[in-house]
Design an enzyme around this catalytic site. Sequence first.
Site: not given
Ligand code: ADP
Ligand code: ADP
Length: 453
Positions: A158, A200-201, A203, A293
């Site tokens: 990641k 990361e592992k 899941i 945010r």
């Molecule tokens: P982002 O910053 O792109 O939102 P996140 O860390 O929140 O990244 O992860 C986005 C998605 O990726 C999670 O909702 C999940 O579906 C998948 N994911 C992230 N980390 C893991 C993990 N360690 N194991 C399984 N799925 C993961």
């Molecule tokens: P959230 O984390 O709010 O559930 P997402 O993970 O889908 O939303 O959003 C991914 C990233 O892209 C976040 O940083 C979000 O702020 C940005 N993003 C999503 N939709 C828009 C949009 N319509 N315009 C600008 N940025 C966006």
Amino acid sequence: MLKKVLVANRGEIACRVIRACREMGIRSVAIYSQADKESLHTLIADEAICVGAGSNGDSYLNLANVLMAAQISGADAVHPGYGYFSERAHFAEALESLGIKFIGPPVKAIEGMGDKARAKEAAIASGCPVVPGSDGVVASDLEALQIADQIGYPILLKAVAGGGGRGIRRVDGPDELSQLWKTAQAEAQASFGSGEMLLEKCIVEPRHVEIQIIGDQHGNMIYLGERECSIQNLRHQKMIEEAPYAFLPAEIRRKMGEAAVKVAWSVGYQNAGTVEFLVDENFDFYFLEMNTRLQVEHPVTEEITGVDLMQLMLRVAAGESLPIKQADVQLNGHAIEARITAQDPDKDFAPSTGKITEWRAPGGRGIRMDTHCYAGYSVSPFYDPMLAKLIVKGKDRAEAVARLQSALHEFHVAGITTNIPYLRRLCATPEWIAGDFHTGFVPQWMAANPAGA
Ligand code: ADP
Ligand code: ADP
Ligand code: MG
């Protein structure tokens, strides 16, 4: 109270801020690009200032122009929406130096949660379970191999600075690690300007469950239940979100809520934020990251708690105390949000642009539409493909499911391609109807039902 708020964003979320301001008697200032002259947010604000040409870099991400617009307009505060400058500490800092309030957390809290490695450190320090993995940034593919050996495959690589589902790669065995390391790192460098990676592992088949929190400047912080966001596309981007997570035991909800507040508290958090977790089949939960945010899917929380999160953000930023305590937070009914996008899911989610010739949105009891679109509006190639958020509320999950199916059936858009037909198919699957899914469900469903099948 605040007198004038500049909205440093576009589209539906800018409309959301402007509407909350008007309800509260606060003047609103929109910023817009030359491509967004006809966007609803530009049209409905009290004032609107053009900040540049169509591309994001020229306009909404043009720091000097956005700051100048804030100053010229005489705004006493800026709401950043989501995306754009919302999680950039230097933006909040620059506003502060101009004597303008940033409607969001303090600079230090943004920094403390800014990258995934630091956020995990904060979670560990406050006693919150995290996904097992590397101790911070991994230096090389060789080190990644050693760590993966210890925790076991599959693992995820990641981007430390990642977001929006980008910069994540699954690795199933040691022989593919070096190659995937190179591509993931290159993607991270290109997307986020930093090639730093963590490991990361993976899941297997988890749920994505996140906790909404909000804190004021007087030491009060509460959580407002959870949102279930496991219906994600092939790039880990959320498509459908709901609240509550219907099967979550009340005891786990409380534990997750308290853990989220504790993590946020540890970085001096104020205002609205979301702590994201993965939850496995035993309801064990693991901290993923914190988004500093308001999130795209915040409306489902508003629908079941009756709390207007946007108004609350403005009040907290103005220095008011939270008007409710933890014990006042009650979850009523069930809400679901579907993200309507200008994308063709049968063509690898390719974006579609052009003039919307027909826009017939659903309505009726329990239906909420958050959008900046209308018939005659042109979808530009410069921005995110999200057109609208269709939010439904029912007395329970079954009623909300039926209501969403009915609303998707009614929703008719012509002139551009949308994901509406795809959402209708997805929401007709027995798994989705029963609530029996995990973050890998959509990719599995799509593989089993290829385009046109
Ligand atoms: P982002 O910053 O792109 O939102 P996140 O860390 O929140 O990244 O992860 C986005 C998605 O990726 C999670 O909702 C999940 O579906 C998948 N994911 C992230 N980390 C893991 C993990 N360690 N194991 C399984 N799925 C993961
Ligand atoms: P959230 O984390 O709010 O559930 P997402 O993970 O889908 O939303 O959003 C991914 C990233 O892209 C976040 O940083 C979000 O702020 C940005 N993003 C999503 N939709 C828009 C949009 N319509 N315009 C600008 N940025 C966006
Ligand atoms: Mg996330």
